[in-house]
Design a protein around this motif. Structure first.
Motif, PDB file in Angstrom:
ATOM      1  N   UNK A 121       1.011  -1.094   0.076  1.00 31.50           N
ATOM      2  CA  UNK A 121       0.062   0.042  -0.066  1.00 31.50           C
ATOM      3  C   UNK A 121       1.035   1.264  -0.038  1.00 31.50           C
ATOM      4  N   UNK A 122       1.967   1.118   0.862  1.00 35.56           N
ATOM      5  CA  UNK A 122       2.892   2.286   0.925  1.00 35.56           C
ATOM      6  C   UNK A 122       3.591   2.601  -0.303  1.00 35.56           C
ATOM      7  N   UNK A 123       3.945   1.464  -0.881  1.00 37.84           N
ATOM      8  CA  UNK A 123       4.671   1.650  -2.487  1.00 37.84           C
ATOM      9  C   UNK A 123       3.856   2.168  -3.483  1.00 37.84           C
ATOM     10  N   UNK A 124       2.716   1.632  -3.213  1.00 35.35           N
ATOM     11  CA  UNK A 124       1.564   2.122  -4.409  1.00 35.35           C
ATOM     12  C   UNK A 124       1.102   3.578  -4.342  1.00 35.35           C
ATOM     13  N   UNK A 125       0.801   3.989  -2.917  1.00 33.10           N
ATOM     14  CA  UNK A 125       0.231   5.311  -2.959  1.00 33.10           C
ATOM     15  C   UNK A 125       1.218   6.310  -2.818  1.00 33.10           C
ATOM     16  N   UNK A 126       2.489   6.126  -1.937  1.00 30.47           N
ATOM     17  CA  UNK A 126       3.279   7.290  -2.011  1.00 30.47           C
ATOM     18  C   UNK A 126       4.501   7.093  -2.728  1.00 30.47           C
ATOM     19  N   UNK A 127       4.937   6.006  -3.462  1.00 32.12           N
ATOM     20  CA  UNK A 127       5.842   5.916  -4.265  1.00 32.12           C
ATOM     21  C   UNK A 127       5.267   6.124  -5.989  1.00 32.12           C
ATOM     22  N   UNK A 128       4.592   5.196  -6.244  1.00 35.28           N
ATOM     23  CA  UNK A 128       3.998   4.926  -7.688  1.00 35.28           C
ATOM     24  C   UNK A 128       2.923   6.177  -7.918  1.00 35.28           C
ATOM     25  N   UNK A 129       1.985   6.443  -7.022  1.00 30.13           N
ATOM     26  CA  UNK A 129       1.056   7.371  -7.634  1.00 30.13           C
ATOM     27  C   UNK A 129       1.636   8.749  -7.480  1.00 30.13           C
ATOM     28  N   UNK A 130       2.521   8.957  -6.686  1.00 26.44           N
ATOM     29  CA  UNK A 130       3.122  10.356  -6.277  1.00 26.44           C
ATOM     30  C   UNK A 130       4.090  10.674  -7.742  1.00 26.44           C
ATOM     31  N   UNK A 131       4.729   9.340  -8.011  1.00 29.26           N
ATOM     32  CA  UNK A 131       5.610   9.654  -9.233  1.00 29.26           C
ATOM     33  C   UNK A 131       4.771   9.905 -10.418  1.00 29.26           C
ATOM     34  N   UNK A 132       3.747   9.042 -10.593  1.00 29.12           N
ATOM     35  CA  UNK A 132       3.111   9.438 -11.879  1.00 29.12           C
ATOM     36  C   UNK A 132       2.240  10.750 -11.945  1.00 29.12           C
ATOM     37  N   UNK A 133       1.567  11.098 -10.805  1.00 28.61           N
ATOM     38  CA  UNK A 133       0.607  12.145 -10.661  1.00 28.61           C
ATOM     39  C   UNK A 133       1.395  13.402 -10.460  1.00 28.61           C
ATOM     40  N   UNK A 134       2.560  13.301  -9.941  1.00 29.74           N
ATOM     41  CA  UNK A 134       3.152  14.719  -9.396  1.00 29.74           C
ATOM     42  C   UNK A 134       4.614  15.033 -10.014  1.00 29.74           C
ATOM     43  N   UNK A 135       5.242  13.926  -9.930  1.00 31.60           N
ATOM     44  CA  UNK A 135       6.807  14.304 -10.011  1.00 31.60           C
ATOM     45  C   UNK A 135       7.473  14.188 -11.434  1.00 31.60           C
TER      46      UNK A 135
END
Lengths: 262, 219
Positions: free
Chosen positions: B26-40
Motif C-alpha cells: 500500500x505504501x509503495x503504491x500510494x506514496x511512491x508509484x502514485x506520487x511519481x506518476x501524478x506529480x513528480x
C-alpha cells in the motif's frame, strides 16, 4: 496509469461507508480529481515557460520562479488528494482482515458462522460497529487533519488564494528589482478558489460524518443500557443474544436483497 | 510510460503477503508509484530545457548539466521502483511452481500453495532481504551521486568548452528537493517495514519450530 487505480481502491471501501462517506467520495472524484486531471493540469502546464521576467540576465527567471513557487499548485493538490485518500486504506485493510477471519471460521466448519459459501463472505457488507467503528472514525479524523494541513500550507505559501499578475523579484543574479509576469493569473485564481471551495465542502462532509457516527454510537450505547435496566438477570442475556441473532439474520437477508438488486 | 504492469504485479503479490507485506504494498503504491506518476514526472519533464547557464558558448550548458546530473533524479526513482518490486516475482514464481506441481501430480501436495511455509518461506525471506538491500543501495546511490539530498539552485561549472567558471541555474530546485525528501522518507519507511516483516517471520517460525525440537529431544 492514472487516478483510475485509486478509484478502484476507494470504490471497494465505498461499499462499507456511510451515505455521507459515499457523497464525500463522489465529490472527491468528480470535483477534485477529474477537475485536476482534465482542466487544472492544462492551465498550469506552461507555468515556467510562460513565466516572463523583464530582464535578459540568464538565471534570473529561474531563480525568481523558484522563489515565488517553491511547490506548484498542481503538485500540492495532487499530494493533498493522495494523502486524503490514504486513510481509507486503513478501513480497507480492516475489512480485509475481518473477511479473512470469517473465511477461517468457515473453513474450520464453525457452527457460529452463518454463511453458506465463501462467495457470500466476499460479497458481505460489514456494519460500522465495534472495532471497525474505531478504524472508520480514525480514518475520517486523519482525513480532516490532512485537509486542514494542506489548506493551511497553501494559504501560508502563497499569501492567500489569489494569483497576482506581477511579481517583483530581486534575488541574485537579478541585477536589481525585476518585474516578473505570471501566465494566466485570472484562470489560475478561478481554479484555485474552486479547489479551495471543494476542499472546504469535503471538510464539512467529513465533520458531518464524524458527528453522525458519534451520535449513532452514543444512541446505541444508551439503548443497550436502557435494555439492560428493563430486563434484569440471565433472561435479559438470552433476550439480547436472541436480538443479536435476529439482527444478524435480518442483516444477511438485507445483504442478499442488496446483492440481488445490485 | 505505463506502470500498469507494476500495479498488477503489486496487487497480485498482495494475496501471498503477510499483514506487514500488505502495508508495504500500500505504501509503495500510494506514496511512491502514485506520487511519481501524478506529480513528480512533470517537475523533471523539461529540466534540460529550463536549466540556464550564464554563457553563450555552444555546448557549455549541455556539458555542465551532464556533469552535475549524470542520471536524472526521476530516472533513478523509476529504476528504484522497478528494482524494489522485482524480488516479489520470486514469490510469484514459487507459488506458480507449487500449483503446477500439484496439477502435474494430480493430487493435493500442499495445504494451500500460497501459504508461507517450508521452501516458500525461504523464498519470501530472500525476497525481503533483496528488497531491503536494493532500497538501501538506491538511497546510498542518491546520496553519493548528488552529494547529499540537496538540489542547488546554482552550480559553478568550468568544464570545456566553457571558457571559464560559469554560473548555471537549475530549474525548480525547491520543488525538486521537496519531492526528493519525500522519496527518501518513503524509502526509509519501506526499509523499516521490510525489516519488521523479516523479524516477525523469523520470530514466528522459530517459535513454531522450537516446541517441535524440544519434543523430539525429549523423545
Amino acid at each position: 496509469m492514472d487516478w483510475g487505480a485509486l478509484h478502484t481502491i476507494l470504490g471497494g471501501v465505498n461499499k462499507h461507508s456511510t451515505s455521507i462517506g459515499k457523497i464525500w467520495l463522489t465529490v472527491l472524484f468528480i470535483f477534485r480529481i477529474m477537475i485536476l486531471v482534465v482542466a487544472a493540469e492544462r492551465v498550469w502546464g506552461d507555468e515556467q515557460d510562460d513565466f516572463v521576467c523583464n530582464t535578459l540576465q540568464p538565471g534570473c527567471r529561474n531563480v525568481c520562479y523558484d522563489h515565488f513557487f517553491p511547490i506548484s499548485h498542481i503538485r500540492l493538490w495532487a499530494l493533498q488528494l493522495i494523502f486524503v485518500s490514504t486513510p481509507a486504506l486503513l478501513v480497507a485493510m480492516h475489512v480485509a482482515y475481518r473477511r479473512h477471519e470469517k473465511k477461517r471460521q468457515f473453513r474450520k466448519g464453525d457452527q457460529k458462522c452463518e454463511f453458506k459459501d465463501i462467495e457470500e463472505i466476499r460479497k458481505q457488507r460489514f456494519r460500522i460497529e465495534g472495532s471497525l467503528w474505531w478504524t472508520y472514525t480514525s480514518s475520517i479524523f486523519f482525513r480532516l487533519i490532512f485537509e486542514a494541513v494542506f489548506m493551511y500550507a497553501f494559504y501560508f505559501m502563497y499569501d492567500g488564494f489569489r494569483m497576482p499578475r506581477l511579481m517583483k523579484c530581486n534575488a541574485w543574479p537579478c541585477p536589481n528589482t525585476v518585474d516578473c509576469f505570471v501566465s494566466r493569473p485570472t484562470e489560475k485564481t478561478v481554479f484555485t478558489i474552486f479547489m479551495i471551495a471543494v476542499s472546504s465542502i469535503c471538510i464539512l462532509l467529513n465533520v458531518a460524518e464524524l458527528c453522525y457516527l458519534l451520535t449513532k454510537f452514543f444512541l446505541r450505547r444508551s439503548k443497550k443500557a436502557g435494555n439492560l435496566k428493563q430486563q434484569p438477570n440471565h433472561e435479559n442475556k438470552e433476550e439480547t443474544k436472541q436480538n443479536e441473532m435476529n439482527e444478524l439474520i435480518s442483516d444477511s437477508c438485507q445483504n442478499t436483497v442488496i446483492g440481488f438488486s445490485s | 510510460m505505463s506502470w500498469v504492469f507494476l500495479r498488477d504485479l503489486l496487487s497480485g503479490v498482495n494475496k501471498y503477503s503477510t499483514g506487514i507485506g500488505r502495508i508495504w504494498v500500500a505504501v509503495v503504491f500510494m506514496f511512491c508509484l502514485l506520487v511519481y506518476v501524478a506529480a513528480t514526472e512533470n517537475i523533471w519533464k523539461h529540466e534540460h530545457d529550463e536549466s540556464e547557464c550564464n554563457i553563450k558558448q555552444p555546448g557549455c550548458e549541455n556539458v555542465c548539466v551532464d556533469h552535475f546530473f549524470p542520471v536524472s533524479h526521476i530516472r533513478l526513482w523509476a529504476l528504484q521502483l522497478i528494482m524494489v518490486s522485482t524480488p516479489l516475482l520470486l514469490v510469484v514464481f514459487h507459488v506458480a511452481y507449487r500449483e503446477n506441481r500439484e496439477k502435474h501430480h494430480n493430487q493435493k501436495l500442499y495445504k494451500n500453495p500460497g501459504n508461507i511455509d517450508g521452501r516458500l518461506l525461504c523464498t519470501y525471506l530472500i525476497s525481503l532481504i533483496l528488497k531491503t538491500g536494493l532500497e538501501i543501495v538506491f538511497l546510498v546511490l542518491f546520496y553519493k551521486l548528488y552529494s547529499g539530498f540537496k538540489i542547488p539552485c546554482l552550480v559553478k561549472c568550468d568544464i570545456k568548452p566553457c571558457p571559464n567558471t560559469v554560473d548555471c541555474y537549475i530549474s525548480k530546485p525547491t520543488e525538486k528537493m521537496i519531492f526528493l525528501y519525500f522519496l527518501v522518507a518513503t524509502s526509509c519507511l519501506c526499509t523499516i517495514l521490510n525489516l519488521s516483516e523479516l523479524s516477525y517471520l523469523v520470530f514466528k517460525y522459530s517459535i513454531k519450530c522450537y516446541p517441535k525440537r524440544h519434543m523430539k529431544k525429549q523423545q
